[in-house]
Enzyme design. Structure first.
Site, short mmCIF file in Angstrom:
data_model
loop_
_atom_site.label_atom_id
_atom_site.label_comp_id
_atom_site.label_asym_id
_atom_site.label_seq_id
_atom_site.Cartn_x
_atom_site.Cartn_y
_atom_site.Cartn_z
N CYS A 164 63.33 14.73 49.35
CA CYS A 164 63.36 13.44 50.03
C CYS A 164 64.56 13.24 50.95
CB CYS A 164 63.29 12.32 48.99
SG CYS A 164 61.98 12.57 47.77
N HIS B 295 64.09 6.52 53.18
CA HIS B 295 63.01 7.34 52.61
C HIS B 295 61.94 6.43 52.03
CE1 HIS B 295 60.74 9.98 50.11
NE2 HIS B 295 61.26 9.51 48.98
N ASN C 40 53.93 8.64 49.79
CA ASN C 40 55.28 9.21 49.87
C ASN C 40 55.14 10.68 50.26
OD1 ASN C 40 57.72 10.47 49.32
ND2 ASN C 40 58.07 9.42 47.39
#
Length: 348
Positions: A125, A275, A305
């Site tokens: 991430c 993020h 995500n």
């Protein structure tokens, strides 16, 4: 905070020139998930995660395939860039092979010249910001003038279909970002702030499959946790509470440090791109940072995500909408698996 650097303050300045993204065809909707998890209806999934659907790679489709598609899309829009690239960086945690380096395979797939550098970065991430720092560093030292930064992951291949704790969150996707030297002198990338806490590595992990714990008959044995999620040692595990606590602790520190190093006030930023983990985490983080909705763009509702690609997905959206334009100053902050985090100030 472990260290910082600024390619904008030494050597040749770098700039983000263009961004393109790609997602696989298959859609995993909340309705489909609700059918698998009857105690979690589609509306509840949307309310908690902010995600309506996510894209999932086909069984024979890899992160390298997604990266190739994103880069191809970018070069179709800007064909002049293909031969100008002199370095490829591919950030992925789902490589085609242990070796060779997937970035080398990407060079061949894209039909690019051989007189260029290529390397992989194994980060999740926080990977886009780390990759951006490497690209800016290569340009600042004169080692490259045009860098292709590709981010691509297929976390769905690590997820047990009976683990709702992560299956509802992650989607597969890729992004291609061109970073060039700034001949005009108005743009910049940096300063950067980095952080690492490897003591928390087991909070977000695929335990088996590497050389520390090779795959075996034992690693495929599934077990059920107290929340009813099923997984084996070969599947992705995330301690959501621990990740939330780490994020709320380190991201505000990173944001403050970036502002201090850049000599900026929050009001001088056009956007703060975080993020895109999920709605619950971003709501908590945005409140902790004291930022209004207008300055914190989001993009996860229809893709989920996408790990290392979430920040460029938002960048693409904001550039296309004209909300980020020449003169904009943007903060980028990635955080997650590692535990790892990174922030950057970027001028357009």
């Amino acid at each position: 905070m472990s260290n910082s650097s600024s390619a904008a303050h030494s050597g040749i300045a770098a700039r983000i020139f263009d961004v393109a993204t790609h997602v696989p065809e298959r859609i995993l909707s909340n309705e489909e998930l609700a059918a698998d998890f009857p105690d979690w209806p589609a509306g509840k999934i949307l309310e908690k995660t902010g995600i309506r659907e996510r894209r999932i790679a086909a069984p024979d489709e890899t992160a390298l395939d997604l990266a190739t598609a994103a880069c191809t899309s970018l070069f179709e829009r800007r064909p002049d860039l293909r031969m100008r690239v002199d370095f490829i960086i591919l950030c992925t945690q789902a490589p085609d092979h242990v070796l060779p380096t997937s970035a080398c395979l990407l060079q061949d797939r894209l039909g690019m010249r051989t007189g260029i550098g290529a390397l992989d970065i194994n980060l999740g991430c926080s990977g886009f910001v780390y990759g951006l720092s490497v690209a800016a560093g290569l340009i600042a030292t004169g080692s490259a003038r045009t860098v292709l930064l590709a981010t691509a992951d297929t976390y769905s291949k690590y997820i047990n279909s009976r683990d709702k704790s992560v299956r509802t969150l992650f989607g597969d996707g890729a992004a291609a970002t061109i970073v060039t030297s700034d001949d005009i002198g108005s743009a910049s990338i940096g300063p950067f702030v980095f952080g690492t806490d490897g003591a928390g590595a087991d909070r977000l992990i695929v335990p088996a499959g590497g050389f520390r714990l090779p795959r075996s008959a034992d690693t495929v044995i599934e077990s059920e946790d107290r929340s009813g999620n099923v997984r084996s040692a070969e599947n992705l595990f995330m301690d959501g509470g621990a990740v939330l606590n780490f994020t709320l602790r380190e991201v505000p520190r990173t944001f403050r440090s970036l502002l201090d190093r850049g000599g900026l006030a929050p009001t001088e930023l056009s956007a703060v791109i975080l993020h895109q983990a999920n709605k619950f985490l971003l709501d908590a983080l945005q409140k902790k940072l004291g930022l209004d909705d207008a300055i914190v763009p989001r993009r996860y509702e229809l893709i989920g995500n996408t790990v290392s690609s979430t920040i460029p997905f938002v960048l693409e959206q904001e550039l296309a909408a004209g909300r980020i334009t020449t003169g904009s100053r943007v903060a980028l902050i990635g955080f997650g698996v590692g535990l790892s985090w990174a922030g950057a100030l970027v001028g357009f």
